[in-house]
Enzyme design. Structure first.
Site, mmCIF file in Angstrom:
data_model
loop_
_atom_site.group_PDB
_atom_site.id
_atom_site.type_symbol
_atom_site.label_atom_id
_atom_site.label_comp_id
_atom_site.label_asym_id
_atom_site.label_seq_id
_atom_site.Cartn_x
_atom_site.Cartn_y
_atom_site.Cartn_z
ATOM 1 N N SER A 24 0.998 -1.151 -0.124
ATOM 2 C CA SER A 24 -0.193 -0.001 0.143
ATOM 3 C C SER A 24 0.830 1.343 0.048
ATOM 4 O O SER A 24 0.509 2.333 -0.525
ATOM 5 C CB SER A 24 -1.152 0.025 1.186
ATOM 6 O OG SER A 24 -0.231 0.109 2.338
ATOM 7 N N ASN A 25 1.881 1.077 0.505
ATOM 8 C CA ASN A 25 2.849 2.335 0.433
ATOM 9 C C ASN A 25 3.562 2.412 -0.903
ATOM 10 O O ASN A 25 3.450 3.624 -1.288
ATOM 11 C CB ASN A 25 4.116 2.164 1.757
ATOM 12 C CG ASN A 25 3.429 2.683 2.880
ATOM 13 O OD1 ASN A 25 3.415 3.783 3.288
ATOM 14 N ND2 ASN A 25 3.121 1.838 3.975
ATOM 15 N N ASN A 113 13.933 4.036 4.835
ATOM 16 C CA ASN A 113 12.675 2.812 5.307
ATOM 17 C C ASN A 113 11.922 3.673 6.125
ATOM 18 O O ASN A 113 11.963 4.746 6.575
ATOM 19 C CB ASN A 113 13.746 1.994 6.165
ATOM 20 C CG ASN A 113 12.559 0.920 6.608
ATOM 21 O OD1 ASN A 113 11.726 0.493 5.833
ATOM 22 N ND2 ASN A 113 12.616 0.615 7.971
ATOM 23 N N HIS A 115 9.158 3.070 9.230
ATOM 24 C CA HIS A 115 8.745 2.122 10.396
ATOM 25 C C HIS A 115 7.680 2.533 11.155
ATOM 26 O O HIS A 115 7.308 3.736 11.129
ATOM 27 C CB HIS A 115 9.964 2.060 11.516
ATOM 28 C CG HIS A 115 9.817 0.941 12.436
ATOM 29 N ND1 HIS A 115 10.038 -0.462 12.211
ATOM 30 C CD2 HIS A 115 9.453 1.102 13.766
ATOM 31 C CE1 HIS A 115 9.809 -1.022 13.168
ATOM 32 N NE2 HIS A 115 9.431 -0.283 14.153
ATOM 33 N N ASP A 156 16.653 -0.900 11.646
ATOM 34 C CA ASP A 156 15.992 0.473 12.298
ATOM 35 C C ASP A 156 16.676 1.483 13.339
ATOM 36 O O ASP A 156 16.415 2.076 13.999
ATOM 37 C CB ASP A 156 14.718 -0.077 13.271
ATOM 38 C CG ASP A 156 13.813 -0.918 12.517
ATOM 39 O OD1 ASP A 156 13.454 -0.785 11.423
ATOM 40 O OD2 ASP A 156 13.225 -1.882 13.185
ATOM 41 N N GLU A 185 1.369 7.048 7.139
ATOM 42 C CA GLU A 185 2.512 6.474 6.199
ATOM 43 C C GLU A 185 2.059 6.965 4.519
ATOM 44 O O GLU A 185 3.113 7.644 3.984
ATOM 45 C CB GLU A 185 2.495 5.119 6.362
ATOM 46 C CG GLU A 185 2.893 4.445 7.523
ATOM 47 C CD GLU A 185 3.290 2.847 7.490
ATOM 48 O OE1 GLU A 185 4.352 2.593 8.198
ATOM 49 O OE2 GLU A 185 2.642 2.188 6.731
#
Ligand code: GAR
Length: 201
Positions: A24-25, A113, A115, A156, A185
């Site tokens: 979806s991102n 990235n 998170h 991360d 997001e």
């Protein structure tokens, strides 16, 4: 809040998105950069042949590449594919495998990235997707959010570029919290990448 990036100058950038699951991102990126003259989403790469992200890419006419564990960690297939497509920046969007050092070195400061929590809390190995939201609720946190950060060889841990918070409601289930966070997001990730690209010219 991010300033709307109306007056940012970005010279040509070729982006690759890595995704392992729903995508979806990735789709938020396809939509946001559709028709953009400077920023092209050139490739969607996945370690998972069944990832719905691949279907979403096809729908937007974005070429896809899949690879297995052997190709990713023991050959240069992925790096050479990125080079062939002149990829200048990598976006990880729900990509669950650790990035090999060769890729990190080739895209130092050019790989980000997202998170689904406020790092440095609730990060690290095994902390992805619903596991993160479950841990946040179990820890009785009053707020969660999103973190966009550079990618390093440790999960991360790269420099944080952007965070946005949201409330954790008393009645939240991991699924309802996930929904609230996904909205953040989709809204912020493409904008933050656009802004980041304008910085390293
Ligand atoms: C996103 O919520 C992203 O933050 C998370 O996976 C989801 C992918 O959703 N990533 C991690 O947890 C990384 N540690 P999507 O496939 O629908 O974009």
């Amino acid at each position: 809040m991010l300033q709307k990036p109306d007056n940012l100058k970005v010279t040509n950038q070729n982006l690759a998105i890595f995704a392992s699951g729903s995508g979806s991102n990735a789709e938020a990126f396809f939509k946001y950069f559709r028709g953009n003259k400077n920023i092209n989403i050139c490739l969607l790469l996945s370690n998972n042949k069944k990832a719905f992200a691949l279907r979403r890419a096809e729908k937007y006419g974005v070429p896809t590449v899949t690879f297995d564990r052997h190709e990713f960690y023991e050959t240069d297939r992925v790096l050479s594919t990125l080079k062939e497509h002149h990829i200048s920046f990598i976006v990880l969007a729900g990509f669950l495998w650790k990035i090999p050092i060769e890729l990190i070195e080739n895209y130092q400061g050019k790989m980000v990235n997202i998170h689904p929590a406020l790092l440095p809390k609730f990060g690290g190995k095994g902390m992805y997707g619903m596991h993160v939201h479950k841990a946040v609720i179990e820890a009785d946190e009053k707020e969660s959010g999103i973190t966009i950060h550079y990618v390093t060889e440790n999960y991360d841990e790269g420099e944080i570029i952007f965070q946005e918070k949201c409330e954790v409601k008393p009645a939240d289930l991991p699924e309802t919290l996930a929904e609230r966070i996904q909205k953040l997001e989709h809204k912020f990730y493409p904008q933050v990448v656009e802004k980041t690209l304008s910085v390293f010219q």
